[in-house]
Motif scaffolding. Structure first.
Motif, PDB file in Angstrom:
ATOM      1  N   ALA A  51       3.227 -10.766   0.274  1.00 17.25           N
ATOM      2  CA  ALA A  51       2.470  -9.910   0.049  1.00 17.25           C
ATOM      3  C   ALA A  51       0.992 -10.639   0.487  1.00 17.25           C
ATOM      4  CB  ALA A  51       2.247  -9.135  -0.512  1.00 17.25           C
ATOM      5  N   MET A  52       0.671 -11.967  -0.213  1.00 14.63           N
ATOM      6  CA  MET A  52      -0.631 -12.009  -0.965  1.00 14.63           C
ATOM      7  C   MET A  52      -1.402 -12.432   0.475  1.00 14.63           C
ATOM      8  SD  MET A  52      -2.225 -10.662  -3.225  1.00 14.63           S
ATOM      9  CE  MET A  52      -0.898  -9.716  -3.861  1.00 14.63           C
ATOM     10  N   ALA A  53      -0.587 -13.598   1.246  1.00 18.15           N
ATOM     11  CA  ALA A  53      -0.729 -14.614   2.363  1.00 18.15           C
ATOM     12  C   ALA A  53      -0.690 -13.087   3.171  1.00 18.15           C
ATOM     13  CB  ALA A  53       0.485 -15.090   2.860  1.00 18.15           C
ATOM     14  N   ALA A  54      -0.344 -11.959   3.611  1.00 22.18           N
ATOM     15  CA  ALA A  54      -0.127 -10.938   4.693  1.00 22.18           C
ATOM     16  C   ALA A  54      -1.544 -10.118   4.581  1.00 22.18           C
ATOM     17  CB  ALA A  54       1.186 -10.197   4.250  1.00 22.18           C
ATOM     18  N   LEU A  55      -2.001  -9.641   3.162  1.00 15.50           N
ATOM     19  CA  LEU A  55      -2.987  -8.747   3.392  1.00 15.50           C
ATOM     20  C   LEU A  55      -4.024  -9.715   3.492  1.00 15.50           C
ATOM     21  CD1 LEU A  55      -4.425  -5.739   2.144  1.00 15.50           C
ATOM     22  CD2 LEU A  55      -4.316  -7.650  -0.417  1.00 15.50           C
TER      23      LEU A  55
END
Length: 387
Positions: free
Chosen positions: A288-292
């Motif tokens: 999720a952090m990579a996507a954000l």
């Protein structure tokens, strides 16, 4: 597809797993758009001949291997915190060793993010405990972490909560401590839902009134405060406080009920993260952090939002027993070979609670190997007479 009989809603019900596991991928903390810590649990040694309720026995190899897994995923490690059963099985002698070992492991890696809890848990609250005694206790633990080269997470103090007679007493203690620390710290405001002994922290049972005292301390020592982790399970209170922090001070969400939207933020700001649930859902949190970071906000929510019902279940009241769910997921995911905890805390949640946790973990896609997880769930069910 795997089907397993689970005790759900008061009866034994077949449940077929449907979740596709979130793939593991190595990432670096510096690539994330937020500073992200996972508060990490400890792995008990089930073969030790000890008194589980009285004397912790730790499997150091597995405990440290779990920290490397978090670092591999790009997450920071918040060490020796309440997720590690600090004050609920893990005493200061064991916490010291955990801190030293974890910091040594971090030094062997490039870019490993770690911060360590320092508090007063070696000081038993009592009528003879004074503010000066509490200050000396804080100083002792801070010196231990700093001497080992660690950053400080300044934990809330049960002794201070018992001894303080007014908000001014909190101000006195925090003024003394913050004036001495070598590097900016993360202050941890742990709510009474996590630890009943901390009710009325900052000198007021009203969280909004208590917030005023906390903010006064932070503003007065902004250069010595990297951020504050707020664990009140209220997004409204966190956002209200976040908007009043000095620009140099981060808000680290400790809200295991609302973290997705708090991390995403709004037009006025966002929260970074220091969360116990990220121990349990580390692959989802990392992805999720990579996507954000890649400005794929819909993917961020698609990954993280399904984990929120799971987190709310794990952290349901009595919230202080959430560690049981965190360790149970580690067992289901093959990160330890047993469901045994220090302090005997594996008994803190019911079989029905664990069964619902299993179902929600499947829906959140955080069971790394569904077949293995189902087999391990069956072993736990069998112990309780469910076949």
């Amino acid at each position: 597809m795997v089907t397993i009989n689970l005790p759900l809603d008061g009866r034994i019900t077949p449940y077929t797993l449907t979740g596709t596991p979130i793939p593991l991928a190595r990432r670096e903390a510096k690539s994330f758009p937020r500073v992200v810590f996972a508060a990490a649990h400890v792995v008990a040694d089930p073969l030790a001949d000890n008194d589980p309720w009285l004397t912790p026995a730790i499997d150091w190899e597995r405990t440290l291997a779990f920290r490397h897994r978090l670092w591999d995923l790009g997450l920071g490690v918040a060490e020796a915190m309440d997720t590690a059963q600090r004050g609920m099985g893990l005493g200061w002698p064991e916490a010291q060793e955990l801190i030293r070992r974890a910091l040594a492991e971090a030094r062997g890696r490039s870019g490993a993010l770690i911060a360590c809890g320092a508090g007063t848990d070696h000081l038993a609250p009592g009528p003879d405990v004074t503010l000066d005694t509490i200050i000396r206790a804080y100083e002792e633990q801070i010196e231990t972490v700093e001497a080992a080269g660690g950053r400080i997470i300044l934990m809330a103090s049960r002794a201070l909560a018992a001894a303080a007679r007014s908000p001014d007493d909190y101000v006195k203690v925090y003024d003394r401590i913050l004036s001495q620390v070598r590097e900016p710290v993360i202050i941890h405001w742990l709510g009474e839902m996590f630890d009943p002994a901390l009710e009325g922290y900052w000198g007021n049972r009203d969280h909004l009134a208590a917030m005023e005292t906390c903010l006064d301390v932070i503003v007065a020592h902004a250069a010595k405060v990297d951020g504050i982790k707020v664990s009140l399970l209220s997004k409204e209170k966190e956002i209200a406080m976040r908007r009043r922090l000095p620009k140099s001070v981060r808000m680290y969400t400790g809200d295991d009920f609302n973290y997705a939207e708090l991390i995403a933020g709004d037009e006025e700001g966002h929260s970074d993260a220091l969360l116990g649930i990220f121990d349990a859902i580390a692959p989802a949190a990392s992805a999720a952090m990579a996507a954000l970071g890649a400005d794929r906000q819909r993917e961020f929510f698609d990954l993280l939002e399904p984990t929120v019902p799971l987190s709310r279940h794990i952290f349901k009241a009595p919230t202080r027993f959430y560690k049981t769910g965190v360790v149970f997921l580690a067992y289901l995911n093959g990160l330890q070979d047993h469901f045994t905890m220090i302090g005997g805390q594996e008994s803190a949640r019911s079989l029905a609670h664990l069964a619902e946790l299993f179902r929600l973990a499947d829906r959140a896609r955080v069971l790394a190997d569904p077949e293995q997880a189902a087999e391990r769930m069956r072993r736990v069910l069998a112990v309780h007479g469910v076949v």
